[in-house]
Design a protein around this motif. Sequence first.
Motif, mmCIF file in Angstrom:
data_model
loop_
_atom_site.group_PDB
_atom_site.id
_atom_site.type_symbol
_atom_site.label_atom_id
_atom_site.label_comp_id
_atom_site.label_asym_id
_atom_site.label_seq_id
_atom_site.Cartn_x
_atom_site.Cartn_y
_atom_site.Cartn_z
ATOM 1 N N THR A 62 -13.446 67.456 0.122
ATOM 2 C CA THR A 62 -12.138 67.977 -0.280
ATOM 3 C C THR A 62 -12.009 68.025 -1.800
ATOM 4 N N ILE B 3 -15.514 63.675 4.191
ATOM 5 C CA ILE B 3 -14.536 64.764 4.134
ATOM 6 C C ILE B 3 -13.691 64.666 2.864
ATOM 7 N N ALA B 4 -13.325 63.439 2.460
ATOM 8 C CA ALA B 4 -12.558 63.254 1.224
ATOM 9 C C ALA B 4 -13.358 63.728 0.012
ATOM 10 N N SER C 97 -14.461 58.984 -5.462
ATOM 11 C CA SER C 97 -14.563 59.248 -4.021
ATOM 12 C C SER C 97 -15.922 58.818 -3.485
ATOM 13 N N ILE D 111 -6.816 63.368 1.108
ATOM 14 C CA ILE D 111 -7.086 64.623 1.813
ATOM 15 C C ILE D 111 -5.806 65.447 1.923
ATOM 16 N N TYR E 293 -9.177 69.739 9.792
ATOM 17 C CA TYR E 293 -9.375 68.288 9.763
ATOM 18 C C TYR E 293 -8.530 67.607 10.833
ATOM 19 N N PHE F 296 -7.187 71.799 5.979
ATOM 20 C CA PHE F 296 -6.322 70.702 6.425
ATOM 21 C C PHE F 296 -6.099 70.779 7.928
ATOM 22 N N ASP G 25 -14.682 60.350 7.434
ATOM 23 C CA ASP G 25 -13.478 60.637 6.648
ATOM 24 C C ASP G 25 -13.774 60.546 5.158
#
Length: 335
Positions: A298, A294-295, A114, A80, A328, A325, A291
């Motif tokens: 991203t 979110i990765a 991912s 991230i 987050y 960023f 997370d």
Amino acid sequence: MDMFIAIVLLVIGFVCLVKGADWFVDGAAGIAEKLRVPTLIIGLTIVAFGTSAPELATSIISAVDGDASLAVGNILGSNITNILLILGVAAIICPLLVQKDTLRMDFPVLLGASVLFLAFGLDGEIARWEGLVLFAISMIYTVVLIWMALRARKKETIPNLETHALEDPAPETAAKGFKGWYERMKTRAWFLSVLTLVGLGIVVLGAQLAVEGATTIAVEIGLSQRIIGLTVVAIGTSLPELVTAVVAASKGETDIAVGDIVGSCIFNILRTIGITSMILPLDFESAFRIDGIIAIATAALLAALAYLPGHKIKRWGGIVMLVGFASYYVYLFAL
């Protein structure tokens, strides 16, 4: 006092990680040149390994010490950070042109890795066989990269790496002081071997210090190892990529910046998590699911910006990534 010592250990650890990786790359690349390995192959293998060595060492040591959350958080947080922070800053410095090979192969692999990482962790653990799958994919990916690179350069002349190309510089152009001595010593095989081993050793030492410092800080201030791994450790282990990307962007070598970051993110998942979970199965706590999503988002954002007409991540795209960023981090510390 414990907090002060922990912070000192963390800082020293990060310095060792960055400098150790730098020496490791210098030594290994120098040996490869002595063996007349094409510079392109050096970049795709040794340099790629060197810039992600801090994440690998930190994750392995964290897992062995029983800090699986630090290991998993380090990788998710590093990816991230690499994309949103480092490429965001680089894009603001200079718009980032994305190569066709990156669009065709690297982005799909990054997105797939991912998703696979999150899918493997949904049951609460990344097992040894899952780590083996990730590592095997990383090996296939590396072989394909090398094959594509050699095929593209088949009709080109590989740079001459004869011994005379590595001779000491002429007295009138040679650098003076320690830098000059260092450059001269890098032409000697024994010194390159020592440099490689010392660099690798410093990376391992730096990882041990960083993990110990980060764990102590987490306990002292009441933060979970997940948060420390996603933030402090992630940023610290991403310092080699940060330096590489910013310097490359400032020189206009934007393809190096994008390639290094995307490659590092891919290897963070496939190789680092693969190797670490093969050594010891990794607990994947439920909080990491967000997370992980979110990765993935991203990576998708980076790909979306790159696939726009012109295949260039412009300054406004860099601003979007930096805002992402910051958002987050607000989410992490607002919990």
